[in-house]
Each structure stands twice: as C-alpha cells, then as structure tokens.
Design a protein around this motif. Structure first.
Motif, PDB file in Angstrom:
ATOM      1  N   VAL A 176      40.543 -33.480  36.321  1.00 23.30           N
ATOM      2  CA  VAL A 176      40.566 -33.081  37.730  1.00 23.30           C
ATOM      3  C   VAL A 176      39.514 -33.785  38.584  1.00 23.30           C
ATOM      4  N   PHE A 177      38.551 -34.457  37.952  1.00 23.20           N
ATOM      5  CA  PHE A 177      37.490 -35.122  38.701  1.00 23.20           C
ATOM      6  C   PHE A 177      37.663 -36.637  38.668  1.00 23.20           C
ATOM      7  N   VAL A 178      37.472 -37.232  39.823  1.00 22.08           N
ATOM      8  CA  VAL A 178      37.558 -38.690  39.952  1.00 22.08           C
ATOM      9  C   VAL A 178      36.147 -39.236  40.140  1.00 22.08           C
ATOM     10  N   ALA A 179      35.769 -40.171  39.298  1.00 26.03           N
ATOM     11  CA  ALA A 179      34.452 -40.805  39.403  1.00 26.03           C
ATOM     12  C   ALA A 179      34.611 -42.212  39.947  1.00 26.03           C
ATOM     13  N   ASP A 180      33.696 -42.605  40.801  1.00 27.04           N
ATOM     14  CA  ASP A 180      33.650 -43.983  41.268  1.00 27.04           C
ATOM     15  C   ASP A 180      32.773 -44.727  40.263  1.00 27.04           C
ATOM     16  N   ILE A 181      33.354 -45.720  39.627  1.00 22.56           N
ATOM     17  CA  ILE A 181      32.681 -46.467  38.568  1.00 22.56           C
ATOM     18  C   ILE A 181      32.616 -47.942  38.946  1.00 22.56           C
ATOM     19  N   GLU A 182      31.448 -48.513  38.827  1.00 20.91           N
ATOM     20  CA  GLU A 182      31.291 -49.954  39.032  1.00 20.91           C
ATOM     21  C   GLU A 182      31.326 -50.613  37.657  1.00 20.91           C
ATOM     22  N   TYR A 183      32.020 -51.724  37.539  1.00 20.34           N
ATOM     23  CA  TYR A 183      32.095 -52.424  36.255  1.00 20.34           C
ATOM     24  C   TYR A 183      32.203 -53.921  36.498  1.00 20.34           C
ATOM     25  N   ARG A 184      31.911 -54.702  35.477  1.00 19.12           N
ATOM     26  CA  ARG A 184      31.927 -56.170  35.598  1.00 19.12           C
ATOM     27  C   ARG A 184      33.307 -56.755  35.429  1.00 19.12           C
ATOM     28  N   GLU A 185      34.020 -56.283  34.392  1.00 13.68           N
ATOM     29  CA  GLU A 185      35.355 -56.813  34.100  1.00 13.68           C
ATOM     30  C   GLU A 185      36.078 -55.866  33.158  1.00 13.68           C
ATOM     31  N   HIS A 207      30.575 -52.973  30.943  1.00 13.27           N
ATOM     32  CA  HIS A 207      29.367 -52.648  31.693  1.00 13.27           C
ATOM     33  C   HIS A 207      29.628 -51.635  32.810  1.00 13.27           C
ATOM     34  N   PRO A 208      30.272 -50.517  32.476  1.00 14.51           N
ATOM     35  CA  PRO A 208      30.552 -49.519  33.510  1.00 14.51           C
ATOM     36  C   PRO A 208      29.302 -48.730  33.894  1.00 14.51           C
ATOM     37  N   SER A 209      29.204 -48.397  35.162  1.00 17.98           N
ATOM     38  CA  SER A 209      28.080 -47.623  35.674  1.00 17.98           C
ATOM     39  C   SER A 209      28.606 -46.605  36.689  1.00 17.98           C
ATOM     40  N   PHE A 210      28.218 -45.366  36.508  1.00 22.07           N
ATOM     41  CA  PHE A 210      28.623 -44.286  37.403  1.00 22.07           C
ATOM     42  C   PHE A 210      27.990 -44.477  38.776  1.00 22.07           C
ATOM     43  N   ARG A 211      28.764 -44.228  39.826  1.00 22.64           N
ATOM     44  CA  ARG A 211      28.231 -44.279  41.186  1.00 22.64           C
ATOM     45  C   ARG A 211      28.212 -42.891  41.807  1.00 22.64           C
ATOM     46  N   TRP A 212      29.360 -42.209  41.819  1.00 22.04           N
ATOM     47  CA  TRP A 212      29.433 -40.860  42.365  1.00 22.04           C
ATOM     48  C   TRP A 212      30.782 -40.236  42.034  1.00 22.04           C
ATOM     49  N   ILE A 213      30.901 -38.938  42.314  1.00 19.34           N
ATOM     50  CA  ILE A 213      32.186 -38.243  42.179  1.00 19.34           C
ATOM     51  C   ILE A 213      32.913 -38.421  43.499  1.00 19.34           C
ATOM     52  N   ARG A 214      34.159 -38.854  43.422  1.00 19.51           N
ATOM     53  CA  ARG A 214      34.972 -39.074  44.618  1.00 19.51           C
ATOM     54  C   ARG A 214      35.724 -37.811  44.975  1.00 19.51           C
ATOM     55  N   THR A 215      35.775 -37.506  46.247  1.00 16.20           N
ATOM     56  CA  THR A 215      36.518 -36.336  46.697  1.00 16.20           C
ATOM     57  C   THR A 215      37.763 -36.728  47.486  1.00 16.20           C
ATOM     58  N   GLY A 216      37.886 -37.977  47.888  1.00 15.65           N
ATOM     59  CA  GLY A 216      39.007 -38.412  48.702  1.00 15.65           C
ATOM     60  C   GLY A 216      40.219 -38.886  47.914  1.00 15.65           C
TER      61      GLY A 216
END
Length: 117
Positions: free
Chosen positions: A80-89, A98-107
């Motif tokens: 039920v939760f969507v995370a914004d994840i930054e990754y290289r490839e 190389h995933p890194s958490f940014r924040w929980i998305r609500t939109g």
C-alpha cells in the motif's frame, strides 16, 4: 512500492535494515525489483516501521519468488505504500542497482508503479 522489510542490526535493530521493493508487470503481477538499505534517517526509519507494522501480513505479496536471502528474513506487508527510490541502473536480472530511499510518495497508488526499464 514497498512489499516488505528485512531486519536491521546495530542502531537499526528496532526498525529495519532495508525495504523490499516491487513493481507491477504489464499484466498486473507484483515482481521484486530489489531493496533499498540507504537513504534513511533515524526518524524516517521509525516512522516507516510504525506504518509497516499496521499492514503486516504473513505471506509474500509477490507473484514470483523473492530472492532467497530476502525470503528467509523478510517481514511482509500489504503493498500500500509507494517509495520514491533513486537508483543508478537496472541490472540484467531486473533489480535496482545502488538504490537509495528518498521519501514515501502520496501522489501515486501502488497500481501505478511499474517495472523500471
């Protein structure tokens, strides 16, 4: 989207070590795309852990088998939760590198989260 968490150690014993992530295939199945262990603050770990505890489930929500190491230790949650994840490839086997958490998305809803390409 977040489908589980793996145990933490040391300072993260009370929260989690990383999140198990998934995306929806074109036919609507949930497939593991890896996990994120970096990018969390102590406060975000506590907040996310509290939210995940409310949607815990006994079995994996994934349509396929998760990686063995994850399957042995993960605490599964409803997707039920969507995370914004930054990754290289994306690796050759479809996992985030190389995933890194940014924040929980609500939109966005979990159904809107596809498999990265």
């Amino acid at each position: 989207m977040i489908v589980g968490a793996v145990p933490g150690n040391g300072a993260n014993t009370a929260t989690f070590g990383g999140l198990v992530l998934a995306g929806c295939t074109l036919d609507g199945r949930l497939r593991c795309i890896g996990g994120a262990r970096a990018g969390f603050t102590a406060a975000s770990r506590r907040s996310i852990r509290a939210a995940l505890d409310k949607v815990r489930r006994e079995t994996s929500p994934l349509d396929g088998s998760p990686p063995t190491a994850v399957a042995r230790t993960a605490c599964w949650v409803e997707p039920v939760f969507v995370a914004d994840i930054e990754y290289r490839e994306i690796s050759g086997d479809g996992l985030l590198r190389h995933p890194s958490f940014r924040w929980i998305r609500t939109g966005k809803t979990p159904g809107e989260i596809g498999i990265p390409s």
